[in-house]
Design an enzyme around this catalytic site. Sequence first.
Site, PDB file in Angstrom:
ATOM      1  CD  GLU A  91      -2.725  -1.355   2.377  1.00 19.21           C
ATOM      2  OE1 GLU A  91      -3.610  -2.209   2.343  1.00 19.21           O
ATOM      3  OE2 GLU A  91      -2.500  -0.645   3.364  1.00 19.21           O
ATOM      4  CB  CYS A 104       3.234   7.099   3.538  1.00 19.81           C
ATOM      5  SG  CYS A 104       3.667   5.750   4.636  1.00 19.81           S
ATOM      6  CB  CYS A 111       7.863  -6.501   8.023  1.00 19.16           C
ATOM      7  SG  CYS A 111       9.306  -5.923   8.944  1.00 19.16           S
ATOM      8  CB  CYS A 115       6.865  -4.627  15.621  1.00 20.11           C
ATOM      9  SG  CYS A 115       8.539  -4.163  15.156  1.00 20.11           S
ATOM     10  CB  CYS A 118       3.538  -3.837  13.236  1.00 18.98           C
ATOM     11  SG  CYS A 118       3.687  -3.552  11.467  1.00 18.98           S
ATOM     12  CB  CYS A 359       1.634   6.397   7.828  1.00 26.94           C
ATOM     13  SG  CYS A 359       2.072   6.789   6.169  1.00 26.94           S
TER      14      CYS A 359
END
Length: 382
Positions: A91, A104, A111, A115, A118, A359
Amino acid sequence: MAINLLDLDSAGLTRFCIDIGEKPYRAKQLLRWIHQLGMSDFSEMSDLAKAFREKLAALAIIQSPEVISDHIAADGTRKWLLSTGAGNAVEMVFIPEVNRGTLCISSQVGCALACSFCSTGRQGFNRNLTVAEIIGQLWWANKMLKTEKAHEACFVSESSIHGRAHDQKKDAGRAISNVVLMGMGEPLANFENVVTALDLMLDDNTYGLSRRKVTVSTSGLVPAMDRLRERCPVALAVSLHAPNDPLRDQLVPINKKYPIKMLLAACERYLQAAPRDFITFEYVMLDGVNDSIEHAHELVHLVKKIPCKLNLIPFNSFIGSGYKRSSLETIRIFRDVLMQAGIVTTVRKTRGDDIDAACGQLAGQVLDKTRRASRSITKVAG
Ligand code: SAH
Ligand code: SF4
């Protein structure tokens, strides 16, 4: 296979020109056609010799990721979903403000750093974006927003005939003045591709963005922060999120490898390369987890010697996250402790809530990689 010219920075494009028997300075012309004018059709590059254009058409393409959807939130924030093939998507978000427009962008599909708060981290890692896929986000958005602006200007001049006022504020906020790598993925875990894309953003023959208008956000990959400082010291945002190691270990697991002391030392080294700069520390506000007054005091103690700003990010909730956003009052008290200690502190506006576009929480309300792409596409289509 045709070479995608969006993969090449100035040096790469110069090599490409030499390899195909052209003069090196052609690279500069190509950069301008591609990035400043947003061209993807070689036949329209009118100051290039016809034979060169034909050679380019046979050997090369200019292609950014396919845009699957385009949504505008009530506050003007705009989100695009870009296909990265194999049913995956990343995105990109544009945030128009009165005096600037921030794009952004994403750097990875998923990833690996996991975390705990997230949603991208919850998906796991799929792959790095290529240079073309990273710079292609800016290339496409820039071209699209410019075209829209031109149409709007046309509309405005027509409507002003009928006495309608020109909304200058709206206009001023449209162009891309800042780029932040705060979308999906950890930019410094895709180092080479990200740095090549950064070089392209700063190049005078392309977007000519100044070093301070481009921000890389990292969860704290210390060796890569040092390499970035040497290669391309753009503005740096560091995702701190906790004022001590035991808590940061839970929230940002990479902390076990690069604990806070190492991270802050890397921040200080980074600023030596850019002495007039500051680090932006990002701190997600998680209800009852990292948002007490004691945490705020601990944070002050930690960062007070580093030239920095603090950016408090109200947590963007997603299904199954297990966290809640801190209350506005808690965030206010936390901010006041920092401000009273002389630390410039901002609270990030929660933008684009109605399109799930804030974001840092770009993956949407999804729990795993496979469900993610299909759900995102269904969500935006429906
Ligand atoms: N991987 C990089 C950049 C992408 S995330 C990093 O971690 O810095 C951009 C920012 O959004 C980071 O500060 C990240 O911690 C934060 N973020 C991630 N998920 C979030 C959520 N659900 N709510 C609020 N902020 C979040
Ligand atoms: Fe990765 Fe950043 Fe999300 Fe952590 S916050 S999982 S580093 S994208």
